[in-house]
Motif scaffolding. Structure first.
Motif: not given
Length: 132
Positions: A30-33, A55-60, A102-104, A118-119
């Motif tokens: 339910d809360d993957y990244a 669908d939260y996204t972030d980038y370097a 998730g976002r964390s 974390a992975t």
């Protein structure tokens, strides 16, 4: 156990584009990244981009405006569209997954040297080479 398969790497000239894919064997969480990382020869691994189940996204900073991460949940696949490639983008690219953070996860792995903690799962790498 989740298996990740990264593909789509290759040789491209500067200014060109590539699209990487990361296919997962299952994604029933339910809360993957999912994160994309890269490691160039002689350099530390760095986070490139991250996407979550909502669908939260972030980038370097080094890839903002050039790379786009997206997902196809029906296919259990995450993509990394890489445009305006530069020679300094040359590296082995890896995808990785965290199944409950998730976002964390995205926040954590933005800090250098935290991805292993974390992975939950790593895929094998795919080589991206950008010639000048």
């Amino acid at each position: 156990e989740v298996q990740l398969q990264a593909s789509g790497g290759g040789l491209v000239q500067a200014g060109g584009s590539l699209k990487l894919s990361c296919s997962a064997s299952e994604f029933t969480f339910d809360d993957y990244a999912i994160g994309w990382f890269r490691q160039a020869p002689g350099k530390e691994r760095e986070r490139v981009s991250c996407i979550t189940s909502d669908d939260y996204t972030d980038y370097a900073d080094s890839v903002k405006g050039r790379f786009t991460i997206s997902s196809d949940k029906a296919k259990n696949t995450v993509y990394l569209q890489m445009n305006s490639l530069k020679p300094e983008d040359t590296a082995v690219y890896y995808c990785a997954a965290a199944v409950t953070l998730g976002r964390s996860y995205c926040t954590i792995v933005a800090v250098p040297d935290t991805a292993d903690i974390a992975t939950d799962y790593w895929g094998q790498g795919t080589q991206v080479t950008v010639s000048s």
